[in-house]
Design a protein around this motif. Sequence first.
Motif, PDB file in Angstrom:
ATOM      1  N   GLY A 103       0.829  -1.210   0.000  1.00  0.00           N
ATOM      2  CA  GLY A 103       0.000   0.000   0.000  1.00  0.00           C
ATOM      3  C   GLY A 103       0.851   1.242   0.000  1.00  0.00           C
ATOM      4  N   MET A 104       1.922   1.192   0.778  1.00  0.00           N
ATOM      5  CA  MET A 104       2.790   2.370   0.872  1.00  0.00           C
ATOM      6  C   MET A 104       3.545   2.605  -0.439  1.00  0.00           C
ATOM      7  N   ILE A 105       4.072   1.510  -0.999  1.00  0.00           N
ATOM      8  CA  ILE A 105       4.799   1.646  -2.282  1.00  0.00           C
ATOM      9  C   ILE A 105       3.854   2.199  -3.354  1.00  0.00           C
ATOM     10  N   ALA A 106       2.627   1.668  -3.387  1.00  0.00           N
ATOM     11  CA  ALA A 106       1.654   2.116  -4.389  1.00  0.00           C
ATOM     12  C   ALA A 106       1.350   3.606  -4.210  1.00  0.00           C
ATOM     13  N   ALA A 107       1.205   4.045  -2.955  1.00  0.00           N
ATOM     14  CA  ALA A 107       0.894   5.454  -2.695  1.00  0.00           C
ATOM     15  C   ALA A 107       2.098   6.345  -3.010  1.00  0.00           C
ATOM     16  N   ARG A 108       3.294   5.854  -2.611  1.00  0.00           N
ATOM     17  CA  ARG A 108       4.533   6.647  -2.795  1.00  0.00           C
ATOM     18  C   ARG A 108       4.803   6.873  -4.282  1.00  0.00           C
ATOM     19  N   PHE A 109       4.495   5.844  -5.097  1.00  0.00           N
ATOM     20  CA  PHE A 109       4.751   5.948  -6.535  1.00  0.00           C
ATOM     21  C   PHE A 109       3.437   5.983  -7.300  1.00  0.00           C
ATOM     22  N   GLN A 110       2.510   6.794  -6.837  1.00  0.00           N
ATOM     23  CA  GLN A 110       1.168   6.843  -7.439  1.00  0.00           C
ATOM     24  C   GLN A 110       1.227   7.077  -8.953  1.00  0.00           C
ATOM     25  N   GLY A 111       0.519   6.226  -9.700  1.00  0.00           N
ATOM     26  CA  GLY A 111       0.452   6.394 -11.154  1.00  0.00           C
ATOM     27  C   GLY A 111       1.636   5.806 -11.886  1.00  0.00           C
ATOM     28  N   LYS A 112       2.643   5.294 -11.139  1.00  0.00           N
ATOM     29  CA  LYS A 112       3.820   4.724 -11.814  1.00  0.00           C
ATOM     30  C   LYS A 112       3.715   3.201 -11.844  1.00  0.00           C
ATOM     31  N   ALA A 113       4.766   2.576 -12.384  1.00  0.00           N
ATOM     32  CA  ALA A 113       4.738   1.111 -12.577  1.00  0.00           C
ATOM     33  C   ALA A 113       4.552   0.377 -11.251  1.00  0.00           C
ATOM     34  N   GLN A 114       5.212   0.881 -10.190  1.00  0.00           N
ATOM     35  CA  GLN A 114       5.109   0.203  -8.887  1.00  0.00           C
ATOM     36  C   GLN A 114       3.655   0.193  -8.401  1.00  0.00           C
ATOM     37  N   ASP A 115       2.959   1.318  -8.613  1.00  0.00           N
ATOM     38  CA  ASP A 115       1.552   1.443  -8.222  1.00  0.00           C
ATOM     39  C   ASP A 115       0.700   0.442  -9.012  1.00  0.00           C
ATOM     40  N   THR A 116       0.935   0.402 -10.316  1.00  0.00           N
ATOM     41  CA  THR A 116       0.167  -0.517 -11.168  1.00  0.00           C
ATOM     42  C   THR A 116       0.398  -1.959 -10.729  1.00  0.00           C
ATOM     43  N   ALA A 117       1.677  -2.295 -10.433  1.00  0.00           N
ATOM     44  CA  ALA A 117       1.991  -3.674 -10.034  1.00  0.00           C
ATOM     45  C   ALA A 117       1.284  -4.026  -8.720  1.00  0.00           C
ATOM     46  N   ALA A 118       1.350  -3.102  -7.757  1.00  0.00           N
ATOM     47  CA  ALA A 118       0.736  -3.382  -6.450  1.00  0.00           C
ATOM     48  C   ALA A 118      -0.781  -3.526  -6.585  1.00  0.00           C
ATOM     49  N   MET A 119      -1.393  -2.660  -7.393  1.00  0.00           N
ATOM     50  CA  MET A 119      -2.849  -2.730  -7.524  1.00  0.00           C
ATOM     51  C   MET A 119      -3.296  -3.916  -8.387  1.00  0.00           C
ATOM     52  N   THR A 120      -2.403  -4.356  -9.294  1.00  0.00           N
ATOM     53  CA  THR A 120      -2.716  -5.581 -10.050  1.00  0.00           C
ATOM     54  C   THR A 120      -2.733  -6.779  -9.098  1.00  0.00           C
ATOM     55  N   PHE A 121      -1.744  -6.801  -8.175  1.00  0.00           N
ATOM     56  CA  PHE A 121      -1.722  -7.871  -7.169  1.00  0.00           C
ATOM     57  C   PHE A 121      -3.026  -7.849  -6.364  1.00  0.00           C
ATOM     58  N   SER A 122      -3.447  -6.630  -6.007  1.00  0.00           N
ATOM     59  CA  SER A 122      -4.660  -6.485  -5.210  1.00  0.00           C
ATOM     60  C   SER A 122      -5.875  -7.039  -5.962  1.00  0.00           C
ATOM     61  N   LEU A 123      -5.967  -6.681  -7.251  1.00  0.00           N
ATOM     62  CA  LEU A 123      -7.103  -7.147  -8.067  1.00  0.00           C
ATOM     63  C   LEU A 123      -7.086  -8.680  -8.195  1.00  0.00           C
ATOM     64  N   LEU A 124      -5.890  -9.234  -8.431  1.00  0.00           N
ATOM     65  CA  LEU A 124      -5.789 -10.686  -8.572  1.00  0.00           C
ATOM     66  C   LEU A 124      -6.133 -11.359  -7.246  1.00  0.00           C
ATOM     67  N   GLY A 125      -5.657 -10.761  -6.151  1.00  0.00           N
ATOM     68  CA  GLY A 125      -5.876 -11.343  -4.822  1.00  0.00           C
ATOM     69  C   GLY A 125      -7.339 -11.402  -4.436  1.00  0.00           C
ATOM     70  N   VAL A 126      -8.096 -10.332  -4.749  1.00  0.00           N
ATOM     71  CA  VAL A 126      -9.517 -10.346  -4.369  1.00  0.00           C
ATOM     72  C   VAL A 126     -10.339 -11.230  -5.309  1.00  0.00           C
ATOM     73  N   SER A 127      -9.786 -11.507  -6.504  1.00  0.00           N
ATOM     74  CA  SER A 127     -10.572 -12.268  -7.485  1.00  0.00           C
ATOM     75  C   SER A 127     -10.313 -13.772  -7.429  1.00  0.00           C
ATOM     76  N   ILE A 128      -9.241 -14.176  -6.785  1.00  0.00           N
ATOM     77  CA  ILE A 128      -8.886 -15.603  -6.836  1.00  0.00           C
ATOM     78  C   ILE A 128      -9.597 -16.356  -5.704  1.00  0.00           C
ATOM     79  N   PRO A 129     -10.431 -17.338  -6.021  1.00  0.00           N
ATOM     80  CA  PRO A 129     -11.126 -18.060  -4.946  1.00  0.00           C
ATOM     81  C   PRO A 129     -10.154 -18.942  -4.161  1.00  0.00           C
ATOM     82  N   ASN A 130     -10.239 -18.917  -2.813  1.00  0.00           N
ATOM     83  CA  ASN A 130      -9.245 -19.663  -2.025  1.00  0.00           C
ATOM     84  C   ASN A 130      -9.402 -21.176  -2.171  1.00  0.00           C
ATOM     85  N   PHE A 131     -10.609 -21.635  -2.573  1.00  0.00           N
ATOM     86  CA  PHE A 131     -10.766 -23.076  -2.760  1.00  0.00           C
ATOM     87  C   PHE A 131     -10.185 -23.535  -4.097  1.00  0.00           C
ATOM     88  N   TRP A 132      -9.724 -22.589  -4.911  1.00  0.00           N
ATOM     89  CA  TRP A 132      -8.968 -22.946  -6.119  1.00  0.00           C
ATOM     90  C   TRP A 132      -7.477 -22.680  -5.893  1.00  0.00           C
TER      91      TRP A 132
END
Lengths: 313, 243
Positions: free
Chosen positions: A118-147
Amino acid sequence: MLVRLILFRILESLPTILGVVTLVFFLLHLVPGDPVDALLGETALAADKEALRKAMHLDEPLFSQYTQYISGLTQGDWGKSIINQRDIWTLITERLPATAQLAATSLLLAIFLALPLGMIAARFQGKAQDTAAMTFSLLGVSIPNFWLGPMLMLVFSVFLGWLPVSGMDASGSIILPTIAMGTALAAVLSRMARASWLESMQSDAIRTARAMGVSESTLWWKHSARMTAIPVVTMFALQMGAVLGGAVITETVFDWPGLGLLTIEAIQRRDYPLVQGCVLIIALFYVLTNLLADLLNLWLDPRQAMTIIMDTA
Amino acid sequence: MQSVNGHAVDLHQVLSGSTSTHWLGTDALGRDILSRLAEGIGLSFSVAVSVITVCAMIGISVGMLAAWLGGWVDSVLMRFVDIVLSFPGILLAIALAAVLGPGVENLIFALAAVGWVGFARLTRAQVLSLRHAPYIEAAIASGQNTIHIATKHLLPNIAAPLLIEASFGLAAVMIGEAGLSFLGIGIQPPDASLGTMIREGSQLMLVAPMQVFYPGLMLFLLVMSANIAGDALRDYWDVRSKR
């Protein structure tokens, strides 16, 4: 004054606890279907059905069953399992440490992943680090734990042979269930941490501190971190519900002998008093976690305490 | 995608790999995986849409009633909402689905019973913020009845946050439905659900790992699409994020 406020908050949660107990009781008693039929089968002898109905107090009026249940709970009597006649509280306390252990490691993993992300994403808002962190977030909330669970088993246990497939006896057996359960939580928290960090860095307090010459690292690590902690703690408590609910599925996937697996075993054996006990204990933990988060927020942000005191005065 | 019947058992083709007839192979009963995936996606999606529709109808009605009438009605309804929110949603749905027994209708009921509260809270907050808006005051003063005000003036103005809630709700319900089916208390075989396919695939993980991979991947993509749609809608309507 703060002690009185804490006591007030604790007292305020009592009606919620009573509501939770009531809802669990009525939900499992009012839904269609006869538990006796479910247990013995519709073809069982009428005398056997009647005997079981009497043993489970199902022949008494619903309100009488409810008052007996509440009265039993206040005296520490959670009832007995229909299947093995063991005390439900004993069954729960036997399984509780395993779930507590798994929940604790999952929460720790989530914090250690989410806050830096969260901190890296905020510190580098709009940059590659932010995109990478938020992509992880999107993947994390979308992946079912039983899979995610079976996929982790496949890679780390079957293909690589590094970790045990299931159970909790072998060393390292907690690692895969922790990852399966902690990933979604880390994803949600990292998103919340990013938003909170961005908001706090745009606040008047930080602007003033910056104008006074406070270094950027002090601003990030000392001033902003405290402001960020408040919504993150609240979200953390709210996510406890997801963690505890998710434990039912994760423990089933990994054959982890905790409360979640006990709930599923009780469901499969149609042991309704045990299902009721398991659901109730998990719900009570959730209420208590929210209460703790409230109290922690009062400590982190004394302005909240002042607002409540002014409102109740 | 469903040119092959997903229910057709072919014991000569058990756990076959990719062929020209069965692009993604077959399962333990020789049924075509691609057809079953297509059926599973359709079923997951239709259950999710049904649950969200029921949740929205109940939640919006309760939220509007609470905000519009206020007083003890608001207190009673919101205390009930608080109590339902005191439960981990999936746990309550698991308990309900287990007691109600398997079946699509029971599954929809169990998921809707825990999902409507989010809509109720959101609607109440939104209606409270609009309750004293000039156009609402004007509608009341001109003698329009409450249902007309609710449907013609309030609902269109609170639609944006409700659509965002519905989009994220869709993702949560799809995971919830598949989770219950995975546990064996949701959609039952021979109907194809992504959750039951993941469960069946997990049992064959050592001999045919793709059996668990395909349905999970499909579910993951579906849920991610709903989450991306929710994010996009929120960014589109959230004024603060455009500054």
